[in-house]
Design a protein around this motif. Structure first.
Motif, mmCIF file in Angstrom:
data_model
loop_
_atom_site.group_PDB
_atom_site.id
_atom_site.type_symbol
_atom_site.label_atom_id
_atom_site.label_comp_id
_atom_site.label_asym_id
_atom_site.label_seq_id
_atom_site.Cartn_x
_atom_site.Cartn_y
_atom_site.Cartn_z
ATOM 1 N N HIS A 144 0.817 -1.216 0.000
ATOM 2 C CA HIS A 144 0.000 0.000 0.000
ATOM 3 C C HIS A 144 0.847 1.261 0.000
ATOM 4 N N THR A 145 2.024 1.204 0.588
ATOM 5 C CA THR A 145 2.910 2.379 0.570
ATOM 6 C C THR A 145 3.754 2.417 -0.695
ATOM 7 N N GLN A 146 3.504 1.465 -1.614
ATOM 8 C CA GLN A 146 4.202 1.411 -2.899
ATOM 9 C C GLN A 146 5.703 1.244 -2.719
ATOM 10 N N LEU A 147 6.062 0.386 -1.762
ATOM 11 C CA LEU A 147 7.467 0.114 -1.482
ATOM 12 C C LEU A 147 7.828 -1.352 -1.715
ATOM 13 N N SER A 148 6.858 -2.164 -2.116
ATOM 14 C CA SER A 148 7.129 -3.594 -2.256
ATOM 15 C C SER A 148 8.116 -3.892 -3.371
ATOM 16 N N SER A 149 8.203 -2.993 -4.365
ATOM 17 C CA SER A 149 9.125 -3.223 -5.483
ATOM 18 C C SER A 149 10.419 -2.431 -5.358
ATOM 19 N N ALA A 150 10.635 -1.824 -4.192
ATOM 20 C CA ALA A 150 11.864 -1.059 -3.959
ATOM 21 C C ALA A 150 13.050 -2.019 -3.879
ATOM 22 N N PRO A 151 14.281 -1.488 -3.963
ATOM 23 C CA PRO A 151 15.456 -2.346 -3.818
ATOM 24 C C PRO A 151 15.436 -3.128 -2.510
ATOM 25 N N ALA A 152 16.108 -4.258 -2.498
ATOM 26 C CA ALA A 152 16.038 -5.165 -1.352
ATOM 27 C C ALA A 152 16.475 -4.497 -0.056
ATOM 28 N N ASN A 153 17.527 -3.644 -0.135
ATOM 29 C CA ASN A 153 17.983 -3.007 1.107
ATOM 30 C C ASN A 153 16.944 -2.002 1.634
ATOM 31 N N THR A 154 16.207 -1.392 0.712
ATOM 32 C CA THR A 154 15.141 -0.467 1.129
ATOM 33 C C THR A 154 13.994 -1.226 1.776
ATOM 34 N N VAL A 155 13.566 -2.317 1.139
ATOM 35 C CA VAL A 155 12.498 -3.132 1.720
ATOM 36 C C VAL A 155 12.914 -3.635 3.092
ATOM 37 N N GLY A 156 14.156 -4.065 3.202
ATOM 38 C CA GLY A 156 14.650 -4.543 4.494
ATOM 39 C C GLY A 156 14.604 -3.467 5.557
ATOM 40 N N ALA A 157 14.938 -2.243 5.166
ATOM 41 C CA ALA A 157 14.907 -1.133 6.119
ATOM 42 C C ALA A 157 13.481 -0.809 6.565
ATOM 43 N N VAL A 158 12.527 -0.873 5.642
ATOM 44 C CA VAL A 158 11.125 -0.622 5.999
ATOM 45 C C VAL A 158 10.616 -1.711 6.935
ATOM 46 N N VAL A 159 10.954 -2.967 6.623
ATOM 47 C CA VAL A 159 10.533 -4.073 7.482
ATOM 48 C C VAL A 159 11.086 -3.888 8.897
ATOM 49 N N GLN A 160 12.362 -3.495 8.958
ATOM 50 C CA GLN A 160 12.966 -3.275 10.269
ATOM 51 C C GLN A 160 12.291 -2.127 11.006
#
Length: 731
Positions: free
Chosen positions: A470-486
């Motif tokens: 929903h925040t349109q971050l699912s297709s971001a680079p892996a390190n970005t997704v990892g940072a959001v998850v954290q």
């Protein structure tokens, strides 16, 4: 003649954020209380709300002072109280058995319901014990139970199908027909009849009951939803009971600001009217029209959260659904009488079934107006200022301790800023991420989504995936997704460890450069952290955190802080200058017992009338157990506001005794020398010991005008305020 439509523009309605359904339940065997794999099981417990003469009741905290007094009244009224519980003790109290645990009481007394009469710091454990013993109906009346205790309780309730909760922070539930009271409602106000009532506010429900009784209709079943952030039973639950209850001919709903229960009720009403050939008439009220944005209006749940509608908008939504709206509960008796006459039931028969002894005389005249003071439309709602709200520096320091680095806003970036917030989904009765792909004020709420999850399990992988999408971050680079998850997991850790109400941040992607990679793929800005003050005040938890509270003059109004020390909720309403008659019509000081009634009093005073312009200068809730000393301190607060030209004391006695309030008014006259100050006082007393209170005022010889009719009291307030603003005294 029925009340006219409120002049509220459709543009003021906010579309509530869509709730994304997420699998939220713990795996099988995850906890001993998990009795059912689906949340729908809790819905099946709605049937336990239909109490009556058959209902077998126990009390937890049975031997306590409040429970003892309540039990004596309830037993004399006809409630089947079998005994109660005092942990670790056997014995007898009021001639009834005392057992050492709820489980023992369940085995020996076979109760249908339990009333929990213990202090807030003990209430959560008592509710949990009742759930584990599978008591069908649990009624919790205590205020100030910590939010996270309630969230944990609902994670239990949502996974079982045996127990139903009413409350907390509710007056309880009462069947006037069945003479069964589980709560602290003022019994003389009730009469058996055929109107079902569900309300958030205790004092507004008493006003409603009294109006219906005076109209000769009486009540079938009255359910206190309660004013907490999360309610164990909501409006739709009550409406489902009233729909199928043969004793209920008409329905009244009393709402207020905060949450979306009123909108959900409106959707149910629309669907009910579509499928029913002869739907039962429904009348409603919504309190809090003039509540300042971002303020908590007495009740723990009475604040407008992000994406939530104002009171005016809720009013219009319910009206559009087919509910007949009123502005003050004293109108309900007349309005419901007219609706029942139109819908077919024999009104005379209904009136005859109400006990004449419970009626306190004919309703003299209703408070009604055809014009309204419209509230300015708004499409954005600030986060609530509730409990401990850390400043930006404190928030950044605390986030840093949980591995979240707050950065300054980038000077220039093409990346959109997203909203990621962890808060409460009141409808799902659970924590939830509130997220939006935009933080632009014009579309944040419109694009926002609630993603609820179980308090027991915390956010699952599916929850996190939904937030990313929903925040349109699912297709971001892996390190970005990892940072959001954290970030999401760190917010959850902070949320639970420090008992937060809302944690909010803005998140944008750091510009990427192959030559100078960013230290972090995320820019985290605009932190807003709010923590539950009940956890500190009721249970003395998080002492170090709450020691950070800024009590300086720039952070909190000195009068509000002084009120807080005496257990009073006081909010100075903005408007005009500081002197009577200069630039402001906010010149009536209000003193009310009960948050809902205080909100509605402010609302009602804003309505135009022939007496001229004069509206409330403040919101003041003395609390449900006001004393003479509390009233005197409240007068001090009101008189400190130079705008106040007249003081309006509006009391409906439940736990609060009207004669005690009257004594407090006279104490204030003596201590503050009100005769010398020339500030007139209008007092309206209804409810418990109202005649005694009115006698105290009448015999005092003081400059006090006493009324039992709300409309007459309001008219006198406006007349006096207009006279003083013009430079003279009216009387």
């Amino acid at each position: 003649m029925l009340p006219c439509a409120r002049a509220s523009p459709m543009s003021s309605l906010i579309l509530r954020p869509k709730r994304i359904p997420v699998s939220t339940f713990p795996p099988s065997g995850a906890a001993s209380f998990s009795l059912s794999p689906t949340r729908a099981s809790y819905e099946k417990t709605i049937e336990h709300l239909k109490i009556g003469r058959h209902t077998r009741v126990i009390f937890q905290g049975f031997t306590g002072k409040q429970a003892t007094a309540n039990a004596k009244e309830s037993i004399a009224w006809g409630t089947r109280i079998l005994g109660g519980v005092r942990p670790g003790h056997d014995g007898e109290h009021l001639g009834l058995p005392v057992l050492p645990s709820v489980r023992a009481a369940k085995e020996h007394l076979k109760p249908d319901a339990t009333g929990i009469y213990v202090a807030a710091h003990q209430a959560a454990a008592a509710i949990e014990e009742a759930i584990e013993a599978e008591i069908p109906l649990i009624v919790a009346v205590a205020e100030h139970i910590p939010l996270h205790d309630i969230l944990r309780i609902h994670s239990m309730l949502n996974t079982q199908g045996k127990s139903r909760l009413v409350g907390a922070n509710a007056p309880g539930i009462i069947s006037a027909i069945g003479r069964c009271r589980i709560g602290f409602q003022p019994l003389p106000t009730f009469a058996p009849g055929h109107v079902g009532i569900v309300a958030k506010s205790g004092t507004l429900s008493y006003e409603t009951v009294a109006s219906v009784t005076r109209a000769g209709l009486g009540q079938s079943l009255c359910i206190g939803m309660g004013g907490d952030v999360i309610a164990g039973t909501n409006f739709v639950d009550a409406l489902k009971v009233f729909e199928h209850d043969a004793d209920t001919e008409g329905i009244i709903l009393v709402g207020e600001i905060g949450g979306g229960a009123e909108e959900e009720a409106a959707e149910w009403i629309k669907e009910y009217r579509r499928r029913s050939r002869n739907p039962k008439p429904i009348a409603a009220l919504v309190g809090g029209t003039l509540a300042p944005p971002g303020r908590v209006m007495g009740h723990a749940g009475a604040w407008i959260g992000p994406g939530e509608n104002s009171a005016d908008s809720k009013y219009r939504i319910l009206q559009d659904a087919g509910a007949v709206m009123v502005d003050h509960p004293s109108q309900f008796g007349r309005v419901m009488k007219g609706l029942l006459a139109k819908s077919g039931p024999d009104v005379q028969e209904i009136q005859d079934s109400a006990t004449a002894s419970a009626a306190s005389g004919p309703q003299r005249r209703s408070y009604h107006t055809s014009a309204r003071r419209p509230r300015p439309a708004s499409h954005t709602t600030p986060f609530q200022k509730r409990g401990l709200h850390l400043n930006a520096t404190q928030a950044a320091d605390l986030l840093s301790q949980h591995g979240i680095t707050v950065s300054s806003k980038p000077d220039s970036t093409t990346e959109p800023s997203r909203l990621i917030s962890l808060t409460v989904d009141r409808s799902a009765r659970s924590p939830a991420f509130y997220v939006s792909p935009s933080t632009e004020s014009k579309d944040t709420n419109a694009r926002a989504r609630l993603v609820p999850f179980s308090y027991h399990t915390g956010p699952t992988d599916r929850t996190i995936d939904t937030v990313l999408q929903h925040t349109q971050l699912s297709s971001a680079p892996a390190n970005t997704v990892g940072a959001v998850v954290q970030l999401l997991r760190s917010l959850w850790s902070l949320y639970t460890s420090h008992e937060a109400v809302t944690l909010s941040t803005h998140v944008s992607l750091a510009p990427y450069s192959s030559k100078v990679p960013p230290s972090s793929p995320l820019h985290i800005t605009n932190p807003s952290l709010i923590f539950d003050d009940a956890a500190f005040r009721s249970c003395n938890r998080h002492v170090d955190l709450h020691a950070l509270r800024d009590t300086s003059a720039h952070a909190i109004d000195a009068a509000e802080l002084a009120a807080e020390r005496h257990g009073i909720v006081y909010i100075k309403l903005p408007g005009g200058g500081d002197n009577p008659g200069q630039d402001s019509n906010h010149n009536i000081g209000t003193l009310v017992n009960g948050a809902g009634l205080a909100m509605n009093t402010v609302d009602a005073l804003s309505l135009p009338s022939a007496a001229g312009p004069a509206v409330a200068a403040n919101f003041l809730d003395t609390g449900g157990k006001a004393t003479a000393e509390t009233v005197a301190r409240s007068f001090e607060l009101l008189l400190a506001d130079a705008r106040v030209a007249v003081i309006f004391v509006n009391i409906f006695g439940g736990l609060t005794l009207c004669d005690m309030i009257a004594q407090g008014v006279l104490l204030a006259f003596e201590q503050l020398r009100l005769d010398d100050k020339g500030v007139p006082v209008v007092v309206r007393l209804r409810g418990t010991r109202e005649k005694e209170g009115q006698d105290v005022i009448a015999k005092s010889g003081k400059r006090v005008w006493a009324f039992d009719d709300f409309a007459e009291a309001v008219g006198k307030c406006k007349e006096l305020a207009r006279g003083r603003s013009a430079g003279g005294l009216v009387g």
